[in-house]
Each structure stands twice: as structure tokens, then as C-alpha cells.
Design a protein around this motif. Structure first.
Motif, PDB file in Angstrom:
ATOM      1  N   ARG A 137       0.845  -1.203   0.000  1.00 59.75           N
ATOM      2  CA  ARG A 137       0.000   0.000   0.000  1.00 59.75           C
ATOM      3  C   ARG A 137       0.872   1.242   0.000  1.00 59.75           C
ATOM      4  O   ARG A 137       1.825   1.350   0.774  1.00 59.75           O
ATOM      5  N   PHE A 138       0.504   2.176  -0.891  1.00 59.50           N
ATOM      6  CA  PHE A 138       1.310   3.371  -1.086  1.00 59.50           C
ATOM      7  C   PHE A 138       0.438   4.612  -1.217  1.00 59.50           C
ATOM      8  O   PHE A 138      -0.626   4.577  -1.851  1.00 59.50           O
ATOM      9  N   GLY A 139       0.921   5.730  -0.647  1.00 61.05           N
ATOM     10  CA  GLY A 139       0.344   7.044  -0.892  1.00 61.05           C
ATOM     11  C   GLY A 139       1.403   7.916  -1.534  1.00 61.05           C
ATOM     12  O   GLY A 139       2.503   8.054  -0.997  1.00 61.05           O
ATOM     13  N   MET A 140       1.083   8.487  -2.682  1.00 59.44           N
ATOM     14  CA  MET A 140       2.082   9.274  -3.419  1.00 59.44           C
ATOM     15  C   MET A 140       1.441  10.438  -4.156  1.00 59.44           C
ATOM     16  O   MET A 140       1.826  10.792  -5.258  1.00 59.44           O
ATOM     17  N   GLY A 141       0.444  11.044  -3.494  1.00 64.40           N
ATOM     18  CA  GLY A 141      -0.280  12.132  -4.136  1.00 64.40           C
ATOM     19  C   GLY A 141      -1.627  11.642  -4.636  1.00 64.40           C
ATOM     20  O   GLY A 141      -2.230  10.727  -4.059  1.00 64.40           O
ATOM     21  N   LYS A 142      -2.094  12.220  -5.699  1.00 63.63           N
ATOM     22  CA  LYS A 142      -3.408  11.870  -6.256  1.00 63.63           C
ATOM     23  C   LYS A 142      -3.442  10.395  -6.633  1.00 63.63           C
ATOM     24  O   LYS A 142      -2.577   9.907  -7.347  1.00 63.63           O
ATOM     25  N   PHE A 143      -4.444   9.668  -6.163  1.00 65.50           N
ATOM     26  CA  PHE A 143      -4.423   8.223  -6.370  1.00 65.50           C
ATOM     27  C   PHE A 143      -4.783   7.789  -7.781  1.00 65.50           C
ATOM     28  O   PHE A 143      -4.547   6.647  -8.167  1.00 65.50           O
ATOM     29  N   TRP A 144      -5.320   8.668  -8.606  1.00 67.96           N
ATOM     30  CA  TRP A 144      -5.651   8.281  -9.977  1.00 67.96           C
ATOM     31  C   TRP A 144      -4.415   7.810 -10.745  1.00 67.96           C
ATOM     32  O   TRP A 144      -4.385   6.718 -11.304  1.00 67.96           O
ATOM     33  N   GLY A 145      -3.408   8.667 -10.791  1.00 65.53           N
ATOM     34  CA  GLY A 145      -2.201   8.327 -11.536  1.00 65.53           C
ATOM     35  C   GLY A 145      -1.403   7.237 -10.866  1.00 65.53           C
ATOM     36  O   GLY A 145      -0.803   6.384 -11.534  1.00 65.53           O
ATOM     37  N   ALA A 146      -1.378   7.251  -9.540  1.00 67.23           N
ATOM     38  CA  ALA A 146      -0.621   6.236  -8.815  1.00 67.23           C
ATOM     39  C   ALA A 146      -1.191   4.846  -9.085  1.00 67.23           C
ATOM     40  O   ALA A 146      -0.436   3.895  -9.334  1.00 67.23           O
ATOM     41  N   GLU A 147      -2.507   4.718  -9.068  1.00 65.52           N
ATOM     42  CA  GLU A 147      -3.089   3.396  -9.288  1.00 65.52           C
ATOM     43  C   GLU A 147      -2.755   2.885 -10.687  1.00 65.52           C
ATOM     44  O   GLU A 147      -2.417   1.705 -10.861  1.00 65.52           O
ATOM     45  N   ARG A 148      -2.828   3.747 -11.683  1.00 61.82           N
ATOM     46  CA  ARG A 148      -2.540   3.314 -13.058  1.00 61.82           C
ATOM     47  C   ARG A 148      -1.115   2.785 -13.198  1.00 61.82           C
ATOM     48  O   ARG A 148      -0.868   1.835 -13.945  1.00 61.82           O
ATOM     49  N   LEU A 149      -0.164   3.395 -12.503  1.00 63.90           N
ATOM     50  CA  LEU A 149       1.217   2.910 -12.545  1.00 63.90           C
ATOM     51  C   LEU A 149       1.293   1.434 -12.188  1.00 63.90           C
ATOM     52  O   LEU A 149       1.986   0.663 -12.850  1.00 63.90           O
ATOM     53  N   PHE A 150       0.597   1.061 -11.120  1.00 62.09           N
ATOM     54  CA  PHE A 150       0.753  -0.285 -10.582  1.00 62.09           C
ATOM     55  C   PHE A 150      -0.060  -1.330 -11.325  1.00 62.09           C
ATOM     56  O   PHE A 150       0.384  -2.473 -11.451  1.00 62.09           O
ATOM     57  N   ALA A 196      -8.393   4.879 -16.543  1.00 64.50           N
ATOM     58  CA  ALA A 196      -8.821   3.953 -17.592  1.00 64.50           C
ATOM     59  C   ALA A 196     -10.165   4.400 -18.161  1.00 64.50           C
ATOM     60  O   ALA A 196     -10.427   4.272 -19.354  1.00 64.50           O
ATOM     61  N   LYS A 197     -10.992   4.960 -17.305  1.00 67.86           N
ATOM     62  CA  LYS A 197     -12.312   5.438 -17.724  1.00 67.86           C
ATOM     63  C   LYS A 197     -12.250   6.853 -18.294  1.00 67.86           C
ATOM     64  O   LYS A 197     -13.099   7.252 -19.091  1.00 67.86           O
ATOM     65  N   ASN A 198     -11.245   7.617 -17.867  1.00 64.96           N
ATOM     66  CA  ASN A 198     -11.079   9.013 -18.291  1.00 64.96           C
ATOM     67  C   ASN A 198      -9.628   9.226 -18.724  1.00 64.96           C
ATOM     68  O   ASN A 198      -8.822   9.805 -17.969  1.00 64.96           O
ATOM     69  N   PRO A 199      -9.259   8.757 -19.922  1.00 62.10           N
ATOM     70  CA  PRO A 199      -7.854   8.792 -20.343  1.00 62.10           C
ATOM     71  C   PRO A 199      -7.248  10.188 -20.365  1.00 62.10           C
ATOM     72  O   PRO A 199      -6.031  10.333 -20.261  1.00 62.10           O
ATOM     73  N   GLY A 200      -8.057  11.211 -20.476  1.00 60.49           N
ATOM     74  CA  GLY A 200      -7.538  12.576 -20.503  1.00 60.49           C
ATOM     75  C   GLY A 200      -7.406  13.207 -19.142  1.00 60.49           C
ATOM     76  O   GLY A 200      -7.005  14.374 -19.031  1.00 60.49           O
TER      77      GLY A 200
END
Length: 216
Positions: free
Chosen positions: A52-65, A197-201
Motif C-alpha cells: 500500500r502506497f500514498g504518493m499524491g493523487k491516487f488516480w495516476g498512482a493506481e494506473r502505474l501499478f 482507464a475510464k477518463n484517459p484525458g
């Protein structure tokens, strides 16, 4: 004075007595991962591990993993504060104490915890304190929530090594990443799960330093 007070409130963690009350029941979230299709809350197969990680806004962080080989499922959520079952609107007031965090379920036979730590450190600025770039608030803080002693040891070594890499690269900041025993994880609302993934922009919110994690 009002704006100054709001800014200070967002960059200082609340005391437990100041925290919003939350609710006893879990907020509604998605049942499955929008990209991989796995059940978001498990049960997870034997042999899989959790990071589990917190690194700012979770939208971009989740996509990385979720893109990494060996990662079974990911989820966006809130953790590290006082308010039970918070909503996004409550978290961003700064009055829950929670950070936006990402849960990563992975197969250690395919990808190691150290590999996840490398992704974590390379893809945000761990020296920012209660912010990531223009995203200001305690809920954007850098934190590693560890599930056992082995993760604590690896996380501490990784933090030390990345600090050395920052110094060698001429980056003057001191790492502020917290390493804490994993508290309860509260799943974020359905529309936050796999948001990019739902909002690529959409904006990832990630602000990496450009310094590579040391190898060897």
C-alpha cells in the motif's frame, strides 16, 4: 485570514478530536477492477501479497501499478487518518487525517516488493511533505503502509538508498515519506477506481523528480 487558515489546515494533520465523524457503514465502491476484472475486495488467492502506497493523487498512482506484470489487482482508497468510511469530499477537507492511497495485490514470484518500491519512489517527489506539486494537502502526502516486518525493512532501505540517489543527482530535498504500519484501508467511491482507464484525458497528478532508483 480565512484563506490562510484553510491553507494551514490542509497542511497540518488534525487531532483525533478534530476529525470528521464518518459513518459505521462502508461507502459504495466498484465490485470489480475496471481493467483486469478481478474482484476489488477479494478474496485473494493464497500466495498473493499486499502493498500500500500514498504518493499524491491516487488516480495516476493506481494506473502505474495495475500495468505491472505480476500485479493481480489494484484499488484506490483512503488510509492513515481517523474518520471511518470517509467520502472523497470529506477527505479533501483535510479533516479526516487520511491520505489518498493505493492498494496493490501482487504475486511475489513475478514481481518483488522492492520493484514496487522502485516504482513508488521514481514516480513522485517524496520530498514534498504535505503536497505533490500544486496539489496541496495532508491527503497528498507520501507514505508507505507496511503489512509486516519484512516490508518495513525493505521500505527503510529503499528510502535511505533513494535519499542518497537524490543527493548524488543534486536534488536538495530531504525525503518526507512516512513508513507506517498499515491501518485500515477504506475503498474509494466507484468512480475513483481505475479513474484514468475510464477518463484517459484526466490528470495523473504525479510529479516525479526524474532521479532513478539505484540498482544493485
Amino acid at each position: 485570514m480565512f484563506l490562510i487558515d484553510m491553507f494551514n489546515r490542509k497542511t497540518v494533520l488534525p487531532e483525533p478530536a478534530q476529525a470528521l465523524p464518518g459513518r459505521p457503514e462502508a461507502i459504495e465502491t466498484a465490485p470489480t477492477h475496471a481493467v483486469g476484472g478481478a474482484a476489488l475486495k477479494g478474496p485473494f488467492a493464497d500466495g498473493l501479497q499486499i502493498a500500500r502506497f500514498g504518493m499524491g493523487k491516487f488516480w495516476g498512482a493506481e494506473r502505474l501499478f495495475w500495468k505491472l506484470p505480476g500485479v493481480f489487482v489494484t484499488a484506490a482508497g483512503y488510509a492513515g487518518g481517523y474518520t471511518p468510511n470517509p467520502t472523497y469530499q470529506e477527505v479533501v477537507t483535510g479533516l479526516t487525517g487520511h491520505a489518498q492511497t493505493v492498494l496493490v495485490v501482487f504475486d511475489p514470484d513475478i514481481i518483488g516488493y522492492r520493484d514496487l518500491l522502485m516504482v513508488f519512489f521514481e514516480n513522485h517527489d517524496p520530498t514534498q511533505g504535505m503536497r505533490q506539486g500544486s496539489d496541496v494537502g495532508t491527503f497528498f502526502r507520501s507514505v508507505i503502509h507496511t503489512v509486516d516486518a519484512a516490508q518495513v525493512a525493505e521500505a527503510e532501505v529503499a528510502r535511505t538508498n533513494y535519499q542518497a540517489a537524490l543527493v548524488a543527482a543534486g536534488h536538495g530535498g530531504k525525503i518526507t515519506t512516512g513508513i507506517e504500519p498499515a491501518p485500515e484501508f477504506y475503498y474509494a467511491e466507484a468512480h475513483h477506481q481505475q479513474y484514468l482507464a475510464k477518463n484517459p484525458g484526466g490528470q495523473s497528478g504525479l510529479k516525479p523528480t526524474g532521479v532513478r532508483f539505484p540498482t544493485g
